[in-house]
Write a protein that holds these residues in place. Structure first.
Motif, PDB file in Angstrom:
ATOM      1  N   ASP A   1     -92.895 -19.187  79.037  1.00 47.28           N
ATOM      2  CA  ASP A   1     -92.153 -19.698  80.087  1.00 47.28           C
ATOM      3  C   ASP A   1     -92.056 -18.652  81.188  1.00 47.28           C
ATOM      4  OD1 ASP A   1     -91.084 -21.341  81.964  1.00 47.28           O
ATOM      5  OD2 ASP A   1     -89.144 -21.432  80.750  1.00 47.28           O
TER       6      ASP A   1
ATOM      7  N   ASN B   1     -86.931 -19.688  74.782  1.00 51.08           N
ATOM      8  CA  ASN B   1     -88.344 -19.424  75.278  1.00 51.08           C
ATOM      9  C   ASN B   1     -88.911 -18.330  74.618  1.00 51.08           C
ATOM     10  OD1 ASN B   1     -88.530 -21.014  77.642  1.00 51.08           O
ATOM     11  ND2 ASN B   1     -87.310 -19.662  79.034  1.00 51.08           N
TER      12      ASN B   1
ATOM     13  N   MET C   1     -90.894 -18.094  71.163  1.00 54.56           N
ATOM     14  CA  MET C   1     -91.571 -18.894  70.170  1.00 54.56           C
ATOM     15  C   MET C   1     -92.134 -18.119  68.771  1.00 54.56           C
ATOM     16  SD  MET C   1     -91.562 -21.955  71.877  1.00 54.56           S
ATOM     17  CE  MET C   1     -92.639 -22.975  70.909  1.00 54.56           C
TER      18      MET C   1
ATOM     19  N   LEU D   1     -95.001 -32.150  73.033  1.00 53.83           N
ATOM     20  CA  LEU D   1     -94.057 -31.003  72.385  1.00 53.83           C
ATOM     21  C   LEU D   1     -93.013 -30.870  73.265  1.00 53.83           C
ATOM     22  CD1 LEU D   1     -96.830 -28.190  72.505  1.00 53.83           C
ATOM     23  CD2 LEU D   1     -95.843 -29.501  70.593  1.00 53.83           C
ATOM     24  N   GLY D   2     -92.820 -31.328  74.506  1.00 55.29           N
ATOM     25  CA  GLY D   2     -91.331 -31.305  75.127  1.00 55.29           C
ATOM     26  C   GLY D   2     -91.384 -30.872  76.646  1.00 55.29           C
ATOM     27  N   SER D   3     -90.569 -30.902  77.192  1.00 55.17           N
ATOM     28  CA  SER D   3     -90.477 -30.780  78.614  1.00 55.17           C
ATOM     29  C   SER D   3     -89.356 -30.013  79.033  1.00 55.17           C
ATOM     30  CB  SER D   3     -90.476 -31.905  79.532  1.00 55.17           C
ATOM     31  OG  SER D   3     -89.521 -33.040  79.246  1.00 55.17           O
TER      32      SER D   3
HETATM   33  N1  LIG Z   1     -97.272 -22.196  73.178  1.00 55.13           N
HETATM   34  C1  LIG Z   1     -96.452 -23.339  72.846  1.00 55.13           C
HETATM   35  N2  LIG Z   1     -96.528 -23.694  71.623  1.00 55.13           N
HETATM   36  C2  LIG Z   1     -95.703 -24.696  71.101  1.00 55.13           C
HETATM   37  N3  LIG Z   1     -94.818 -25.245  71.816  1.00 55.13           N
HETATM   38  C3  LIG Z   1     -94.557 -24.964  73.139  1.00 55.13           C
HETATM   39  C4  LIG Z   1     -95.372 -23.984  73.721  1.00 55.13           C
HETATM   40  N4  LIG Z   1     -95.042 -23.737  75.169  1.00 55.13           N
HETATM   41  C5  LIG Z   1     -94.061 -24.538  75.442  1.00 55.13           C
HETATM   42  N5  LIG Z   1     -93.906 -25.236  74.296  1.00 55.13           N
HETATM   43  C6  LIG Z   1     -92.750 -26.257  74.015  1.00 55.13           C
HETATM   44  O1  LIG Z   1     -92.799 -27.257  75.249  1.00 55.13           O
HETATM   45  C7  LIG Z   1     -91.483 -27.089  75.943  1.00 55.13           C
HETATM   46  C8  LIG Z   1     -91.522 -27.024  77.258  1.00 55.13           C
HETATM   47  O2  LIG Z   1     -92.320 -25.814  77.763  1.00 55.13           O
HETATM   48  P1  LIG Z   1     -91.589 -24.698  78.578  1.00 55.13           P
HETATM   49  O3  LIG Z   1     -90.357 -24.105  78.136  1.00 55.13           O
HETATM   50  O4  LIG Z   1     -92.747 -23.929  79.183  1.00 55.13           O
HETATM   51  O5  LIG Z   1     -91.378 -25.551  79.982  1.00 55.13           O
HETATM   52  P2  LIG Z   1     -90.420 -25.224  81.130  1.00 55.13           P
HETATM   53  O6  LIG Z   1     -89.948 -26.578  82.171  1.00 55.13           O
HETATM   54  O7  LIG Z   1     -90.998 -23.990  81.943  1.00 55.13           O
HETATM   55  O8  LIG Z   1     -89.139 -25.018  80.517  1.00 55.13           O
HETATM   56  P3  LIG Z   1     -87.591 -24.377  81.010  1.00 55.13           P
HETATM   57  O9  LIG Z   1     -86.449 -25.423  81.220  1.00 55.13           O
HETATM   58  O10 LIG Z   1     -87.498 -23.282  80.138  1.00 55.13           O
HETATM   59  O11 LIG Z   1     -87.941 -23.743  82.372  1.00 55.13           O
HETATM   60  C9  LIG Z   1     -90.765 -26.044  75.308  1.00 55.13           C
HETATM   61  O12 LIG Z   1     -89.524 -26.279  75.160  1.00 55.13           O
HETATM   62  C10 LIG Z   1     -91.428 -25.884  73.882  1.00 55.13           C
HETATM   63  O13 LIG Z   1     -90.812 -26.211  72.871  1.00 55.13           O
END
Ligand SMILES: Nc1ncnc2c1ncn2[C@@H]1O[C@H](COP(=O)(O)OP(=O)(O)OP(=O)(O)O)[C@@H](O)[C@H]1O
Length: 406
Positions: A240, A217, A219, A38-40
């Motif tokens: 997040d 952040n 969704m 999904l992404g990081s």
């Molecule tokens: N519950 C979810 N459902 C769908 N996609 C999600 C969900 N949680 C996170 N994602 C995807 O995964 C990606 C990374 O998650 P997240 O934002 O929690 O990581 P992070 O490292 O904490 O990011 P940040 O740089 O904002 O601190 C997000 O950009 C989002 O697109």
């Protein structure tokens, strides 16, 4: 010695490894199926898996978040802990329980040895150890299937949408304020989920804060015909909740001086709504120069200082002329640099509730709102009617349809 940014271990390589992990090691528990990476973000990476129920008759999609360095794993542990404190709040991403781990199962290695295939067993083990950092904590959360508000804004722009109907903005705003209530009055459901409400009486709000309010952040979940607030627009949920460990140690869970807890979160919700109305995920910054705007509060007209000037000064422009002035007034108050000028949570919630309970024909008509432009249907050059159906069709187009290639 000067701080060497490049000497700090970067998590990217490990996160790349998480991306490669599931396609390479399909979950050994066959109830899990890898769907997508999904992404990081700054510290974690998320993958989407499909999980079959124990009787294998139904399935659900889940998200697994992991971190690539010891420091980021600590952050992830904080995130899990913080999410547990507000588990069950409808406008916060939900933690899920899974019965077994979808990761590597030593039985596979054992099976290779039993089959007297030590080469295979050795390769499996070597690959596994390379990915061994994955043994850290694992956050398991519900999938929010419609992407982030930031994705939504970008898709709207790709579809050449220039403004959003009032009824959507009121509803998005209410979702975010429900999330603010979840943080201000954290409670944990025994099981099930609940709409966040402000407890009666004068219980003081907590200091629990979302430290990273931004459109990426927030969704978008589904549309629920059985929930009045989410019948015509998708539910918005905060994700997040990771925090930098030093922020916890030094009690720095806020983004500005002397400010944490509910006033901070109201400002945060305002920034997300501002960027959504402007259809620009980055238009607003706390370093912008504020300006004055006249608002009505408790039946009195007052001038407040607000950071919402990008909208309040441009209410004549085709992009913003359709906005309900009451909505603009709430937004301007949320974005007041001085917390004392922001609306109390209860007043904000009540105003937004009234906003979403309006009869459908009253949105964006201007006149009932004291809107000097009189931008309602029937006014030459006014807005097209904002029906529920028109709003739903717009949402469908933005979320699901591919934009035209030109
Ligand atoms: N519950 C979810 N459902 C769908 N996609 C999600 C969900 N949680 C996170 N994602 C995807 O995964 C990606 C990374 O998650 P997240 O934002 O929690 O990581 P992070 O490292 O904490 O990011 P940040 O740089 O904002 O601190 C997000 O950009 C989002 O697109």
């Amino acid at each position: 010695m000067a701080f060497d940014f490049y000497a700090v271990p970067r998590p990217d390589a490990q996160l790349e490894a998480l991306k490669a992990y599931f396609p390479k090691f399909p979950p050994v528990d066959r109830r899990f199926k890898y769907v997508d990476f999904l992404g990081s973000g700054a510290y974690g990476a998320c993958v989407r898996l499909r999980e079959l129920s124990m009787d294998e008759k139904t399935s659900r999609d889940i998200v697994i978040k992991q971190a690539g360095t010891e420091e980021h794993r600590r952050e992830l542990r904080w995130e899990i802990d913080r999410l547990k404190r507000i588990a069950g709040s409808l406008h916060i991403v939900q933690l899920l329980d899974i019965q077994s781990s979808p990761f590597f199962d030593f039985d596979v290695e054992k099976a290779a040895l039993i089959q007297e295939n030590p080469d295979m067993a050795r390769d499996l083990r070597a690959d596994y150890e390379k990915a061994g950092y994955l043994l850290g904590p694992m956050l398991v959360i519900e999938l929010l299937e419609n992407g982030s508000v930031k994705d939504f804004i970008n898709k709207a722009k790709a579809h050449k949408v220039t403004r959003l109907p009032n009824r959507l903005i009121w509803r998005f705003f209410l979702c975010l304020v429900r999330a603010c209530i979840a943080l201000a009055y954290p409670r944990r459901a025994g099981n099930g989920q609940f709409f966040e409400v402000i407890p009666p009486g004068d219980q003081a709000p907590s200091d629990f804060t979302q430290t990273d309010w931004q459109t990426g952040n927030v969704m978008m979940g589904g549309i629920y015909t059985d929930q009045f607030e989410h019948q015509t627009s998708p539910i918005l949920k905060l994700i997040d909740f990771g925090v930098w460990e030093d922020a916890v140690k030094f009690d720095l869970l806020y983004n500005g001086p002397n400010e944490k807890g509910v006033a901070h979160d109201i400002f945060g919700a305002g920034t997300v709504i501002f960027n959504t109305i402007a259809l620009d995920p980055f238009l607003l910054s706390p370093w912008d120069t504020p300006g004055q705007y006249q608002i009505q509060r408790s039946g009195q007209t007052r001038e407040i200082t607000t950071l919402a000037v990008g909208i309040t000064r441009n209410l004549d422009s085709p992009k913003y002329a359709h906005l309900d002035r009451e909505l603009v007034s709430l937004l301007a108050q949320c974005l007041a640099p001085s917390p004392a000028d922001r609306p109390p949570l209860r007043d904000l919630f009540d105003s937004l509730m009234k906003g979403v309970e309006r009869p459908p024909e009253e949105y964006g008509v201007g006149v009932s709102d004291g809107n000097p432009q009189g931008t309602g249907p029937g006014v030459p050059g006014g807005n097209p009617p904002e029906t529920d159906l028109a709003a739903l069709e717009l949402l469908q187009k933005i979320i699901y349809e591919a934009p035209p290639p030109w």
